[in-house]
Every structure is written in structure tokens, then in C-alpha cells.
Enzyme design. Structure first.
Site, PDB file in Angstrom:
ATOM      1  N   ASP A   1       7.642   6.929  -5.940  1.00 24.96           N
ATOM      2  CA  ASP A   1       6.492   6.968  -6.841  1.00 24.96           C
ATOM      3  C   ASP A   1       5.347   6.071  -6.374  1.00 24.96           C
ATOM      4  O   ASP A   1       4.278   6.050  -6.978  1.00 24.96           O
ATOM      5  CB  ASP A   1       6.903   6.607  -8.265  1.00 24.96           C
ATOM      6  CG  ASP A   1       7.522   5.218  -8.393  1.00 24.96           C
ATOM      7  OD1 ASP A   1       7.359   4.409  -7.454  1.00 24.96           O
ATOM      8  OD2 ASP A   1       8.167   4.951  -9.419  1.00 24.96           O
TER       9      ASP A   1
ATOM     10  N   ASP B   1      10.246  -2.452  11.191  1.00 20.53           N
ATOM     11  CA  ASP B   1       9.014  -2.183  10.461  1.00 20.53           C
ATOM     12  C   ASP B   1       8.649  -3.330   9.523  1.00 20.53           C
ATOM     13  O   ASP B   1       7.567  -3.310   8.926  1.00 20.53           O
ATOM     14  CB  ASP B   1       9.117  -0.872   9.674  1.00 20.53           C
ATOM     15  CG  ASP B   1      10.300  -0.852   8.729  1.00 20.53           C
ATOM     16  OD1 ASP B   1      11.445  -0.869   9.223  1.00 20.53           O
ATOM     17  OD2 ASP B   1      10.102  -0.827   7.501  1.00 20.53           O
ATOM     18  N   ASN B   2       9.524  -4.326   9.400  1.00 19.89           N
ATOM     19  CA  ASN B   2       9.238  -5.507   8.586  1.00 19.89           C
ATOM     20  C   ASN B   2       8.957  -6.733   9.440  1.00 19.89           C
ATOM     21  O   ASN B   2       8.937  -7.850   8.922  1.00 19.89           O
ATOM     22  CB  ASN B   2      10.408  -5.803   7.654  1.00 19.89           C
ATOM     23  CG  ASN B   2      10.614  -4.733   6.601  1.00 19.89           C
ATOM     24  OD1 ASN B   2       9.682  -3.999   6.264  1.00 19.89           O
ATOM     25  ND2 ASN B   2      11.818  -4.623   6.080  1.00 19.89           N
TER      26      ASN B   2
ATOM     27  N   ASP C   1       6.711  -8.493   4.122  1.00 19.07           N
ATOM     28  CA  ASP C   1       7.540  -7.413   3.580  1.00 19.07           C
ATOM     29  C   ASP C   1       8.809  -7.962   2.945  1.00 19.07           C
ATOM     30  O   ASP C   1       9.924  -7.725   3.398  1.00 19.07           O
ATOM     31  CB  ASP C   1       7.858  -6.376   4.656  1.00 19.07           C
ATOM     32  CG  ASP C   1       6.731  -5.362   4.788  1.00 19.07           C
ATOM     33  OD1 ASP C   1       5.656  -5.618   4.237  1.00 19.07           O
ATOM     34  OD2 ASP C   1       6.921  -4.325   5.429  1.00 19.07           O
TER      35      ASP C   1
ATOM     36  N   GLY D   1       4.259   3.351   2.039  1.00 23.49           N
ATOM     37  CA  GLY D   1       4.657   4.283   0.988  1.00 23.49           C
ATOM     38  C   GLY D   1       4.214   3.884  -0.395  1.00 23.49           C
ATOM     39  O   GLY D   1       4.222   4.706  -1.315  1.00 23.49           O
TER      40      GLY D   1
ATOM     41  N   LYS E   1      -0.147  -3.787  -2.847  1.00 19.37           N
ATOM     42  CA  LYS E   1       1.188  -3.196  -2.912  1.00 19.37           C
ATOM     43  C   LYS E   1       1.467  -2.712  -4.331  1.00 19.37           C
ATOM     44  O   LYS E   1       1.219  -3.431  -5.300  1.00 19.37           O
ATOM     45  CB  LYS E   1       2.243  -4.232  -2.506  1.00 19.37           C
ATOM     46  CG  LYS E   1       3.656  -3.682  -2.400  1.00 19.37           C
ATOM     47  CD  LYS E   1       4.581  -4.751  -1.843  1.00 19.37           C
ATOM     48  CE  LYS E   1       6.003  -4.255  -1.712  1.00 19.37           C
ATOM     49  NZ  LYS E   1       6.902  -5.289  -1.129  1.00 19.37           N
TER      50      LYS E   1
END
Length: 487
Positions: A125, A252-253, A262, A92, A113
């Protein structure tokens, strides 16, 4: 050593196609400037450390320039977050710029990142703020220096771009390195969406590129899963032995390579507290320090479910059963070494457990206790450390057992024992208050403290002249900092 223009790209993940990621260009940040860079991480790409001081370095990793050979992609995946399945997550705010291979033949993901919005930003954002970028940079490199497998951090680039979290802050970008950013959630995404062909393609990709040795086994995917279990058991044993709390162990980490990545609201223990919760959003304590061990197994079970098309349920269960014994063996070995022990005895686990309970009851500083235990002979060390404990009689009883255990070790000299202990017991760790001091200075435009702290933490086991302030107990305010996922 290479210049930035000399990097060689081989974008293997991008070649999997649009089913696995989306092409997205980085959104540049305003007035990009170098906050801190790791020469050790740069060496992984064969980069000359001097290039970090050039304007093009900040422009590249601030989103203003891009190599012609780079193929920036936002990865898609899913995952279990705090135990609940989220069907689509993905990068994201991060982009896999490409894969670079070095002179040693190693491939390294360049993952930026804070690079702006992607199709997976979920109304966010796509930015990272300076404070979280600094924390991740310091943690990545500090963990590596401690011998704990981790993604690496090449640099942090600051900016004048405003972003809103709890308050207005400044955007930053961090360039992360890892042999792969594939996570448990990748397999879950293709499994639960029933994208059978893509799931198979992912499995073949991971097996061929990251577990090539398993291809020679009678059941390659089972061998691969076993290695993932083994790596994660060892990783979490190192977290526990060194008092590291990840804070957000969602699937997901979790890396398929068994590395730490992460970073969110992580922390190292100050006073020992088995029930410590470092994420102030973790109201139930799911990811507390002591829960990291069973959560590791829970996450591996979630991955196992996603691998059922290739491995029998019985074989997966049997392999999962290896996790806890492997963890316990690695953990006890590390704790023996931290206590200066080189042999194994049946009661060693009880010796460790009794010590930790005494430390818990008295709020003893976890890192400094082990370091000071190796500063002098066992008899003198325990005599000096005794005053840190409320239950003096309890500690005295433990100390008598410990001294007797040391005597049974054999003929090693006290000097040799102290050298062994100092080689595994750090003097410097990334305490939250040290990170906060560096962040506060950086937010005012002074990056010297971030750079100094990074240098100190790069040699955690070596006493460094003039750096005594980094090896002190934290002030009271430093023990109660609230760390959230907001970055």
C-alpha cells in the site's frame, strides 16, 4: 534561519532522467499532525525550529502540499535480500521529494517515507505505520548523537488514515535526510539489467557529486570503491562497539556513503549476546549481531561485482582485502577508548575478547557495564561490577589484568580517565522497551513520551537530571520484544 518557503532546491538525481526514477506525487494522509521533530535535523536545512509548530509543516510532510521546485521521484534499484538476488526493488513507499542545499553548500535529500504507492510497491500500500516511523526517527537521531554515521530524521507526521498490517494501525510519514539515498542496489540494478549507458551515467554521477576527491586519482573508480570500503568498515566497527544491530543488511539497504539507513527491525543490545538476532523473520540468523562484520564484506563483494566494468577484478579483490583489517583497527580503537585506554598494547584485543566472553556467559548489560566502569577508579569500579558476573573468579582475573593495564597508561588522573570514558560510553541508548513505551503512548494520541525520549537520546553521554528511568536495566518483558520488518 529560513522559513519553509525559503528552501533552495537543486534536484540533481531527478535530472538523471526517467531511467533512474519515476515521477510520483505523494498521497496525502488524513488529518496530518506533528508527532515529533528534530531541531538538529532542521538546522541542516537552515530551518527555524519554530516552523515545525505551524500547520503548513504537517501539511507539507503529510503529503498535502508540495514546493513548486520539488520533483518527487521514486528511485529504482535492485539488491540481494537475505543472500538472494531480487532483480527489481525500488522506493515502494518512499519518494525523493528533492534535494535542498543549505548556506554551507551542503546538499540534503528530502526523502518522504510512507508517501503512498509507487511503481515499485510490489502489491503493497506504500504506507508506513506510526510505530515504525517513530522507531526510525528515534534511531536516526540517536545514532547520530552517538557519533555513528546515519541518515537523519526531520519529523514524523501522524494521521487518521487506517492501514492493515498484523492488525489495523494508523499511517504516518517520516521525512528523512541524507546527502544521498543511492545504495549498493542501484549499481546492481543497472549492472544485471545490462543497461550499460545508464550504469555509466550513475557511476559518473556518484563519482562527481559524492567522491569528487577521487577524480584526481589515477584510477578514480578504484579510489571511490576503496573509500566506500573504508567508510563501511568504520561504520560497522561503530555498530559493533556500541551494540547496534541493523537487522536487515540487504544490499539495497547499504549506503554508498557508509551511513546507517533503511531502518527495519533494529535493536541495541541489552544483555551482551554476540549471537543476538533482532529480526524475528531472520530464522537462520544471517543478520545476527556477530554476523554483521562478515555480511558487510559480503555486501561490498556484491557491489564490487557491479563495478567490474570500471575496475579490474584483481584490484577489486585487493581492495576488498582491506575491509577486515580496517574494521579490526577501528573496532579495537573504539573498544580501547571505551575501556579508558589511550595507548595500544599487543594484548588489548585479547583483553576485550575475554571481557565480552565473560559478559556473554553472565548476561551482563552491555551499555551499563561500560558506563559504570568509568564512574569511579578502576579498582572500585571492578569491585562493584563483580556481582554482575556468574564466573567471579574469571572476572577477578580479568579485572586484575585491566587494573594493571590502566596503571601502565601513565600519569593521567582518575578524573581525566573518567571524563574520557564518559565522553564515549553513553548513559542513555534507544532500548526496545523505551521505544515501545513511547509508541504505545503515541498510538493513544500522547506524543509527549516520544518527544521526551528524543531529547534524552540527543545527549546520550550527559547525565540528565530527572531522567534516571531512561538509564535503567530493561524489565524482563523489554528484553524479549519481537521486531519485524512490517512497517
Amino acid at each position: 534561519m529560513k522559513a519553509l518557503d525559503d528552501l533552495t532546491f537543486d534536484n540533481r538525481f531527478a535530472r538523471l532522467g526517467d531511467g533512474f526514477s519515476t515521477h510520483v506525487l505523494p498521497e496525502p494522509i488524513d488529518a496530518p499532525r506533528l508527532v515529533v521533530a528534530s531541531s538538529a535535523a532542521m538546522a541542516l536545512l537552515d530551518l527555524d525550529p519554530a516552523v515545525a509548530q505551524t500547520p503548513v509543516f504537517a501539511e507539507l510532510f503529510g503529503g498535502h502540499k508540495l514546493w513548486a521546485e520539488a520533483e518527487p521521484r521514486a528511485m529504482v534499484y535492485s539488491g540481494h535480500q537475505f543472500g538472494s538476488y531480487n532483480p527489481q526493488l525500488g522506493d515502494g513507499r518512499g519518494l525523493l521529494l528533492g534535494e535542498v542545499y543549505n548556506a554551507a553548500g551542503e546538499h540534503w535529500d528530502l526523502h518522504l517515507k510512507g508517501a503512498g504507492q509507487t511503481p515499485y510497491s510490489r502489491m503493497g500500500d506504500g504506507r508506513a505505520v506510526l510505530r515504525s516511523s517513530i522507531r526510525e526517527f528515534l534511531a536516526s537521531e540517536a545514532l547520530h548523537a552517538l557519533g555513528i554515521p546515519s541518515s537523519r530524521a526531520l519529523c514524523v507526521i501522524g494521521s487518521d488514515t487506517p492501514v492493515w498490517r498484523e492488525k489495523q494501525e494508523r499511517a504516518a510519514m517520516i521525512l528523512r535526510l541524507a546527502p544521498s539515498h543511492i545504495r549498493f542496489g542501484h549499481f546492481e540494478y543497472f549492472y544485471y539489467t545490462q543497461k550499460t549507458e545508464l550504469h555509466q551515467q550513475l557511476a559518473e554521477h556518484v563519482l562527481k557529486l559524492h567522491f569528487a576527491q577521487c577524480q584526481e586519482q589515477p584510477e578514480p573508480y578504484l579510489a571511490m570503491f576503496r573509500e566506500i570500503v573504508e567508510r563501511n568498515a568504520e561504520l560497522i566497527a561503530k555498530w559493533q562497539a556500541y551494540g547496534f544491530c541493523h537487522g536487515v543488511m540487504n544490499t539495497d539497504n547499504m549506503s554508498i556513503l557508509g551511513i546507517t539507513f533503511d531502518f527495519g527491525p533494529f535493536a541495541f543490545l541489552d544483555d551482551f549476546d554476540a549471537h543476538f538476532i533482532c529480526n524475528h523473520s531472520d530464522h537462520e540468523g544471517r543478520y545476527s549481531f556477530s554476523n554483521q562484520v562478515p555480511i558487510g564484506q559480503w555486501n561490498l563483494s556484491a557491489l564490487a561485482q557491479a563495478l567490474t566494468p570500471y575496475i579490474s577484478v584483481e584490484a577489486l579483490r585487493e581492495t576488498l582485502g582491506l575491509y577486515l583489517p580496517l574494521y579490526q583497527a577501528h573496532y579495537l580503537d573504539l573498544m580501547r577508548r571505551r575501556l579508558g585506554l589511550t595507548t595500544a598494547e599487543e594484548d588489548d584485543q585479547k583483553l576485550v575478547e575475554r571481557l565480552l566472553q565473560l559478559m556473554q556467559n553472565s548476561g551482563v548489560d552491555y551499555t551499563l557495564f561500560f558506563r559504570r566502569l568509568g564512574d569511579e577508579s578502576a579498582a572500585l569500579a571492578v569491585a562493584r561490577l563483580r556481582d554482575d558476573f556468574v564466573d567471579r573468579a574469571g572476572f577477578d582475573a580479568w579485572a586484575d589484568e585491566y587494573k594493571a593495564r590502566i596503571e601502565r597508561e601513565g600519569n593521567a588522573s582518575e578524573t581525566q580517565r573518567r571524563e574520557r570514558m564518559h565522553a564515549v560510553n553513553p548513559l542513555y541508548i534507544l532500548r526496545n522497551y523505551l521505544a515501545q513505551n513511547a509508541i504505545t503512548a503515541a498510538e493513544s494520541g500522547d506524543y509527549s513520551e516520544v518527544r521526551r525520549l528524543h531529547e534524552v537520546l540527543s545527549k546520550p553521554f550527559e547525565e540528565q537530571a530527572g531522567m534516571e528511568q531512561y538509564a535503567q536495566r530493561p524489565p524482563d518483558w523489554g528484553k524479549h520484544l519481537e521486531i519485524s520488518c512490517s512497517s
